[in-house]
Scaffold this motif. Structure first.
Motif, PDB file in Angstrom:
ATOM      1  N   TYR A   1      41.217  40.268  39.667  1.00 34.37           N
ATOM      2  CA  TYR A   1      41.327  41.586  40.279  1.00 34.37           C
ATOM      3  C   TYR A   1      40.000  42.311  40.066  1.00 34.37           C
ATOM      4  CZ  TYR A   1      42.285  46.538  40.866  1.00 34.37           C
ATOM      5  OH  TYR A   1      42.207  47.849  41.266  1.00 34.37           O
ATOM      6  N   ASN A   2      39.362  42.689  41.159  1.00 37.07           N
ATOM      7  CA  ASN A   2      38.073  43.371  41.102  1.00 37.07           C
ATOM      8  C   ASN A   2      38.298  44.863  41.301  1.00 37.07           C
ATOM      9  OD1 ASN A   2      35.508  44.557  41.970  1.00 37.07           O
ATOM     10  ND2 ASN A   2      34.754  42.452  42.060  1.00 37.07           N
ATOM     11  N   ARG A   3      38.121  45.639  40.238  1.00 36.51           N
ATOM     12  CA  ARG A   3      38.394  47.079  40.311  1.00 36.51           C
ATOM     13  C   ARG A   3      37.393  47.793  41.213  1.00 36.51           C
ATOM     14  NH1 ARG A   3      39.491  50.143  34.816  1.00 36.51           N
ATOM     15  NH2 ARG A   3      39.811  51.777  36.381  1.00 36.51           N
ATOM     16  N   LYS A   4      36.139  47.318  41.240  1.00 38.14           N
ATOM     17  CA  LYS A   4      35.124  47.996  42.058  1.00 38.14           C
ATOM     18  C   LYS A   4      35.421  47.864  43.544  1.00 38.14           C
ATOM     19  CE  LYS A   4      31.311  47.725  38.743  1.00 38.14           C
ATOM     20  NZ  LYS A   4      29.935  47.227  38.494  1.00 38.14           N
ATOM     21  N   SER A   5      35.755  46.644  43.962  1.00 39.41           N
ATOM     22  CA  SER A   5      36.036  46.423  45.384  1.00 39.41           C
ATOM     23  C   SER A   5      37.504  46.633  45.717  1.00 39.41           C
ATOM     24  CB  SER A   5      35.620  45.003  45.784  1.00 39.41           C
ATOM     25  OG  SER A   5      36.401  44.040  45.083  1.00 39.41           O
ATOM     26  N   GLU A   6      38.336  46.807  44.675  1.00 40.79           N
ATOM     27  CA  GLU A   6      39.777  46.986  44.848  1.00 40.79           C
ATOM     28  C   GLU A   6      40.371  45.857  45.684  1.00 40.79           C
ATOM     29  OE1 GLU A   6      40.346  50.944  46.359  1.00 40.79           O
ATOM     30  OE2 GLU A   6      40.353  51.789  44.333  1.00 40.79           O
ATOM     31  N   LYS A   7      40.147  44.644  45.181  1.00 36.67           N
ATOM     32  CA  LYS A   7      40.663  43.453  45.840  1.00 36.67           C
ATOM     33  C   LYS A   7      41.161  42.476  44.783  1.00 36.67           C
ATOM     34  CE  LYS A   7      37.498  43.577  49.824  1.00 36.67           C
ATOM     35  NZ  LYS A   7      36.393  42.853  50.516  1.00 36.67           N
ATOM     36  N   VAL A   8      42.190  41.720  45.135  1.00 38.12           N
ATOM     37  CA  VAL A   8      42.580  40.563  44.335  1.00 38.12           C
ATOM     38  C   VAL A   8      41.922  39.353  44.983  1.00 38.12           C
ATOM     39  CG1 VAL A   8      44.459  39.144  43.453  1.00 38.12           C
ATOM     40  CG2 VAL A   8      44.760  41.619  43.667  1.00 38.12           C
ATOM     41  N   ARG A   9      41.002  38.735  44.264  1.00 42.14           N
ATOM     42  CA  ARG A   9      40.196  37.651  44.811  1.00 42.14           C
ATOM     43  C   ARG A   9      40.686  36.302  44.282  1.00 42.14           C
ATOM     44  NH1 ARG A   9      36.895  37.905  48.828  1.00 42.14           N
ATOM     45  NH2 ARG A   9      35.144  36.857  47.822  1.00 42.14           N
ATOM     46  N   TYR A  10      40.537  35.279  45.106  1.00 45.88           N
ATOM     47  CA  TYR A  10      40.774  33.911  44.632  1.00 45.88           C
ATOM     48  C   TYR A  10      39.523  33.085  44.875  1.00 45.88           C
ATOM     49  CZ  TYR A  10      41.262  32.055  49.401  1.00 45.88           C
ATOM     50  OH  TYR A  10      41.029  31.676  50.702  1.00 45.88           O
ATOM     51  N   ALA A  11      39.378  32.050  44.089  1.00 49.99           N
ATOM     52  CA  ALA A  11      38.308  31.070  44.285  1.00 49.99           C
ATOM     53  C   ALA A  11      38.876  29.688  44.027  1.00 49.99           C
ATOM     54  CB  ALA A  11      37.135  31.342  43.351  1.00 49.99           C
ATOM     55  N   LYS A  12      38.576  28.773  44.911  1.00 47.48           N
ATOM     56  CA  LYS A  12      38.897  27.367  44.689  1.00 47.48           C
ATOM     57  C   LYS A  12      37.593  26.648  44.386  1.00 47.48           C
ATOM     58  CE  LYS A  12      41.357  26.601  48.520  1.00 47.48           C
ATOM     59  NZ  LYS A  12      42.268  25.884  49.441  1.00 47.48           N
ATOM     60  N   VAL A  13      37.552  25.998  43.226  1.00 43.91           N
ATOM     61  CA  VAL A  13      36.317  25.402  42.742  1.00 43.91           C
ATOM     62  C   VAL A  13      36.523  23.924  42.443  1.00 43.91           C
ATOM     63  CG1 VAL A  13      34.483  25.499  41.006  1.00 43.91           C
ATOM     64  CG2 VAL A  13      35.661  27.603  41.690  1.00 43.91           C
ATOM     65  N   ASN A  14      35.639  23.095  42.976  1.00 43.31           N
ATOM     66  CA  ASN A  14      35.599  21.687  42.611  1.00 43.31           C
ATOM     67  C   ASN A  14      34.758  21.583  41.345  1.00 43.31           C
ATOM     68  OD1 ASN A  14      34.544  18.910  42.402  1.00 43.31           O
ATOM     69  ND2 ASN A  14      35.598  18.590  44.344  1.00 43.31           N
ATOM     70  N   THR A  15      35.372  21.237  40.219  1.00 44.67           N
ATOM     71  CA  THR A  15      34.663  21.244  38.950  1.00 44.67           C
ATOM     72  C   THR A  15      33.709  20.067  38.799  1.00 44.67           C
ATOM     73  OG1 THR A  15      36.553  20.129  37.908  1.00 44.67           O
ATOM     74  CG2 THR A  15      36.449  22.540  37.760  1.00 44.67           C
ATOM     75  N   ARG A  16      33.810  19.084  39.688  1.00 44.95           N
ATOM     76  CA  ARG A  16      32.874  17.960  39.657  1.00 44.95           C
ATOM     77  C   ARG A  16      31.590  18.295  40.397  1.00 44.95           C
ATOM     78  NH1 ARG A  16      32.141  14.006  43.240  1.00 44.95           N
ATOM     79  NH2 ARG A  16      34.029  14.626  44.350  1.00 44.95           N
ATOM     80  N   THR A  17      31.729  18.857  41.614  1.00 42.33           N
ATOM     81  CA  THR A  17      30.555  19.169  42.439  1.00 42.33           C
ATOM     82  C   THR A  17      30.131  20.632  42.336  1.00 42.33           C
ATOM     83  OG1 THR A  17      31.899  19.725  44.383  1.00 42.33           O
ATOM     84  CG2 THR A  17      31.284  17.412  44.077  1.00 42.33           C
ATOM     85  N   LEU A  18      30.991  21.476  41.777  1.00 44.69           N
ATOM     86  CA  LEU A  18      30.804  22.926  41.737  1.00 44.69           C
ATOM     87  C   LEU A  18      30.579  23.518  43.123  1.00 44.69           C
ATOM     88  CD1 LEU A  18      29.137  24.231  38.500  1.00 44.69           C
ATOM     89  CD2 LEU A  18      31.490  23.678  39.027  1.00 44.69           C
ATOM     90  N   GLU A  19      31.340  23.013  44.082  1.00 39.41           N
ATOM     91  CA  GLU A  19      31.441  23.663  45.379  1.00 39.41           C
ATOM     92  C   GLU A  19      32.645  24.601  45.331  1.00 39.41           C
ATOM     93  OE1 GLU A  19      31.841  20.195  47.788  1.00 39.41           O
ATOM     94  OE2 GLU A  19      29.712  20.121  48.254  1.00 39.41           O
ATOM     95  N   ALA A  20      32.533  25.754  46.003  1.00 42.43           N
ATOM     96  CA  ALA A  20      33.577  26.762  45.877  1.00 42.43           C
ATOM     97  C   ALA A  20      33.811  27.484  47.191  1.00 42.43           C
ATOM     98  CB  ALA A  20      33.200  27.781  44.796  1.00 42.43           C
TER      99      ALA A  20
END
Length: 412
Positions: free
Chosen positions: A141-160
């Motif tokens: 939850y980003n209080r500055k932008s007032e958004k609930v954000r998600y990220a999907k991250v490949n921990t092997r390649t670090l693509e997101a």
């Protein structure tokens, strides 16, 4: 700045042949050792009395003695134990200043960053869940932008990839929120959340309602929202301490944590909820009121140990004054919960200290529990659920204050 692996180029057929031969030779040498010889299975993260932090790894939690200050890798930056994710020999976290998701590794006994990826409008991790062995879902939850954000991250390649979750934002009198858990099950995302007020004069507190958003996955399209007012603050920051699990049947359990150390709504009870496998509703027949049980306190931290049993950490009233000494006074007790009968058995362990810790690990039928005891020392204890026996295992020697994390580095 993205940290990239170093690459080298060479020209000339002969030089290429030599380089290829050397790489092949080194690869063959590397393959000659089994994982148990070059990959320690468990990670232990400690804090010394001078607040410096160290990580050691080991293959055996059941015996011996080790001094992490003398032999461990010093952690830099410090005070990141709370927001780490550990898997396959790597340590991951979000840098709150740069919004980079950073991978760290220990090389030559040094804790160093080895790769990173920018996560737009991501300053910290509310909660995370593993989608696949090398794929993470992060929520913030980003209080500055007032958004609930998600990220999907490949921990092997670090693509997101990143985006917004359609979870209702806080409205007055609340000005903040927490997403306390996420769980993906059969193309459905379950996300537990609640709202907070951080305004003076009342200070930090939490709403009287626990919410669970259910969404289609991977589209993140909202399906419905569950609400319950019997307790509040579902889950918690699981980088620091888990509060959810699925059992062998696929039933999902989550702890609601309204005590002073999380929700600060102590009039509500700490309680365990259940969503049965395949359902999209709270199980109306199940509400395990921890505060009304023989524990008679609030609790934080929940670990499933198998066969319908779980371990929980509870406060001890009268042994601490408030949040100013909650983390440093030994007052925490461990209990085994029987999920079916809703009964509790207190473990005969020294009083522990530390508000949030990753301190329980299940391995081959035994439960390893790290205890920070001012009187009996810092040990990994072993609990056998079959005969309920307890005994000391690995001793963490030296000038230590806390064992902050014990966890599995590798699965093999």
């Amino acid at each position: 700045m993205k940290i990239l692996p170093i690459s080298m180029r060479a020209s000339g057929n002969f030089l290429i042949y030599i380089v290829f031969a050397l790489l092949t030779f080194n690869a063959l040498l590397g393959c000659s050792d089994s994982p148990t010889n070059d990959k320690k299975r468990f990670s232990i993260y400690v804090m010394a009395k001078d607040a410096s932090e160290y990580i050691i790894s080991t293959n055996d939690l059941s015996q011996g003695e080790v001094d992490p200050v003398k032999t461990g890798a010093k952690v830099s930056p410090p005070q990141i134990w709370y927001d780490l994710i550990v898997k396959d020999g790597s340590y991951f976290r979000v840098n709150q200043k740069t919004n980079f998701f950073v991978r760290f590794n220990i090389r030559n006994n040094e804790f160093i960053p080895t790769d990173s990826v920018k996560l737009s409008q991501f300053s910290y991790i509310d909660t995370y869940s593993w989608l696949h062995p090398d794929s993470l879902l992060l929520i913030s939850y980003n209080r500055k932008s007032e958004k609930v954000r998600y990220a999907k991250v490949n921990t092997r390649t670090l693509e997101a990839s990143t985006g917004d979750l359609a979870i209702p934002l806080p409205v007055p009198p609340y000005n903040s929120m927490s997403v306390g858990f996420t769980d993906v099950w059969h193309q459905k995302l379950f996300a537990g959340y609640t709202y907070h007020s951080t305004r003076i004069p009342q200070g930090y507190t939490t709403s009287d309602t626990a919410y669970v958003a259910i969404m289609d996955y991977p589209s993140f399209k909202p399906i419905k929202t569950l609400k319950d007012t019997r307790s509040t603050y579902p889950g918690g920051t699981n980088t620091a301490q888990p509060n959810t699990f699925r059992d062998e049947k696929g039933d999902f359990y989550f702890l609601a944590c309204p005590g002073v150390a999380l929700g600060n709504h102590p009039g509500k009870p700490t309680a365990l909820y259940r969503i049965k496998a395949g359902d999209e509703v709270l199980d109306s027949s199940y509400f395990f009121n921890i505060s009304a049980s023989p524990i008679q306190n609030h609790a934080y931290g929940l670990w499933y140990i198998g066969n319908g049993k779980a371990i929980i950490r509870s406060e001890r009233k009268g042994l601490f004054k408030g949040m100013e000494d909650h983390y440093k006074v030994p007052h925490v007790a461990f209990h085994v919960l029987d999920l079916a009968t809703k009964t509790v058995k207190k473990l005969d362990l020294p009083l522990d200290k530390g508000t949030s810790r990753r301190c329980v690990l299940v391995e081959k039928g035994l439960v390893y529990i790290s205890i920070n005891s001012d009187t009996q020392g810092n040990y990994i204890w072993m609990y056998n659920p079959k005969d309920h026996s307890l005994k000391k295992g690995l001793k963490l020697a030296g000038n230590l204050d806390y064992i902050l994390r014990i966890e599995r580095l590798y699965d093999y």
